[in-house]
Structures are given as structure tokens and as C-alpha cells.
Design a protein around this motif. Sequence first.
Motif, mmCIF file in Angstrom:
data_model
loop_
_atom_site.group_PDB
_atom_site.id
_atom_site.type_symbol
_atom_site.label_atom_id
_atom_site.label_comp_id
_atom_site.label_asym_id
_atom_site.label_seq_id
_atom_site.Cartn_x
_atom_site.Cartn_y
_atom_site.Cartn_z
ATOM 1 N N GLN A 1 0.854 -1.191 0.000
ATOM 2 C CA GLN A 1 0.000 0.000 0.000
ATOM 3 C C GLN A 1 0.887 1.237 0.000
ATOM 4 O O GLN A 1 1.822 1.323 0.796
ATOM 5 C CB GLN A 1 -0.889 -0.024 1.236
ATOM 6 C CG GLN A 1 -1.747 1.207 1.471
ATOM 7 C CD GLN A 1 -2.580 1.043 2.726
ATOM 8 O OE1 GLN A 1 -3.158 -0.016 2.973
ATOM 9 N NE2 GLN A 1 -2.655 2.077 3.534
ATOM 10 N N ILE A 2 0.605 2.184 -0.880
ATOM 11 C CA ILE A 2 1.366 3.424 -0.858
ATOM 12 C C ILE A 2 0.527 4.508 -0.213
ATOM 13 O O ILE A 2 -0.653 4.689 -0.537
ATOM 14 C CB ILE A 2 1.833 3.848 -2.268
ATOM 15 C CG1 ILE A 2 2.807 5.021 -2.163
ATOM 16 C CG2 ILE A 2 0.669 4.173 -3.190
ATOM 17 C CD1 ILE A 2 3.591 5.288 -3.426
ATOM 18 N N SER A 3 1.121 5.199 0.749
ATOM 19 C CA SER A 3 0.435 6.256 1.468
ATOM 20 C C SER A 3 0.679 7.574 0.746
ATOM 21 O O SER A 3 1.791 8.082 0.727
ATOM 22 C CB SER A 3 0.957 6.326 2.906
ATOM 23 O OG SER A 3 0.351 7.388 3.594
ATOM 24 N N LEU A 4 -0.372 8.127 0.171
ATOM 25 C CA LEU A 4 -0.276 9.392 -0.557
ATOM 26 C C LEU A 4 -0.465 10.531 0.440
ATOM 27 O O LEU A 4 -1.491 11.197 0.489
ATOM 28 C CB LEU A 4 -1.323 9.428 -1.667
ATOM 29 C CG LEU A 4 -1.199 8.310 -2.712
ATOM 30 C CD1 LEU A 4 -2.415 8.283 -3.620
ATOM 31 C CD2 LEU A 4 0.090 8.471 -3.527
ATOM 32 N N ASP A 5 0.572 10.737 1.253
ATOM 33 C CA ASP A 5 0.543 11.799 2.260
ATOM 34 C C ASP A 5 0.996 13.103 1.614
ATOM 35 O O ASP A 5 2.007 13.704 2.001
ATOM 36 C CB ASP A 5 1.437 11.432 3.452
ATOM 37 C CG ASP A 5 0.825 10.348 4.309
ATOM 38 O OD1 ASP A 5 -0.409 10.273 4.371
ATOM 39 O OD2 ASP A 5 1.586 9.580 4.909
#
Length: 230
Positions: free
Chosen positions: A6-10
Motif C-alpha cells: 500500500q502506498i500512502s499518498l501523504d
Amino acid sequence: MNPVVQISLDLTNIDEALETAAMALRAGVDWLEAGTPLLLAEGLHGVRKLREAFPEIPIVADLKTMDGGYLETEMMANAGATHVVVMARAHEETIKVVVKAGKDYGVKVMGDNLGCPDMVSGAKLLEDLGCDYVIHHIGYDERRGIAASGLRMPSPLDQLREVVAAVDVPVQAVGGLSLEQAIQCPEYGAPMVVLGAPLTIDADAFKTADGDLENSLHLICNKIHSYGNV
């Protein structure tokens, strides 16, 4: 379950988030996370744009819900989120209504134990109240504050095995992990691996010779997916 990346688009700009998401998916990432900064900056609009751009990809809305749980879940589900996040420190009734809304609108609920005095008990409570996943989470401010006082910065890995042993639902570890530590999470029994964005790639690990970030992420995803069923 098989490992999930999962990539966290912060991020705080939807255009940058869309560009990063597209790169990550080409590299082999499985899930997208609309991180809390993105939700604060773009709100439902950001989730809708992600869903329009990536119609088949799971999208986690990192709401960190503390109250008004049914409405927040309903709104994010209608915008295209497939997963929402509720906090263990919320009232039990809030967790219950998020779980109910999840069932009503077909989204999965991720329970976050950030800030719990007993992280293991917090994780177990989330499972008992019906959450589909547990996020074992050491917060940004907590980590920085403790480190600034001269003490060792806490890590989700410190109690990760205990949390995994206490629940039957899949576990995700979040909070200050290096890429190398994140990649090791399946070895701890936590198959859901979160990579932060913008990404920082260690020059001594998983960095391609030409500095190509997409290829580096591709190597990381391959490594995580190679663990097989956890």
C-alpha cells in the motif's frame, strides 16, 4: 493472506497524488491510500479523483475517525473509498457504527490503535468490535517528541509480533519504519506493507544504478510479494 503493498499518498495536492499513484501502480503497488494530509487538503474531491483515475484499485481513506463515524464512512464510500480508518481511542459506539456503515456500504474497516495505553489490548478491542484489519501505529508526534527528549524512538516493530498473535485479522504496521523495516513486516506476520510517499530510497538498498524511482519501487514490491501467503 498474500502480502499487500500500500502506498500512502501523504501529499497535499491531488495532481501530485495522481502522478505518484500512477507511478506506484506501474511498479506493482496493490492499494492506494488517500493519506490524512491529502484528505485535509482535497477532501472527498481527492478520493473521487483517485477513483476516477483508478477504477479497479482499492483506496484506503485514512480518516482517523473519532466521532460521526457512520456519516464519515458513508461519505467516503460514496466517493469511491473501499477502506476507511477508525481509531481505537474513539468511543466504542463510534467503532460500532463505522463497522455497521462498512457493511451497509460495502467498505472494509481498518482499526488504528494509535495512542492506546496498551497497544495489544487496543488491537484486540478493534477486532472484537468488528474491524476487518488492525493498524498497529506509532504516531509521528509521539516518535519525534520522544526522540527529542533523548530517549529511544519507539517503533511499531517493538510489539508487532504481540499484536499479530493477539488477533486473527490481518495487521499493518505504521510509523517511522525505514523501507528495509517495512519490507520485513511479512516476516513478523503482518502482510500489509505501507510505503510512504514521497518515497525515500536508501542508496544502499533497492536503489537502481540510474536512480530510477519507479524501478526501485518495482524491486521493493517484488521483494514483498515474494513472501507469499502470510
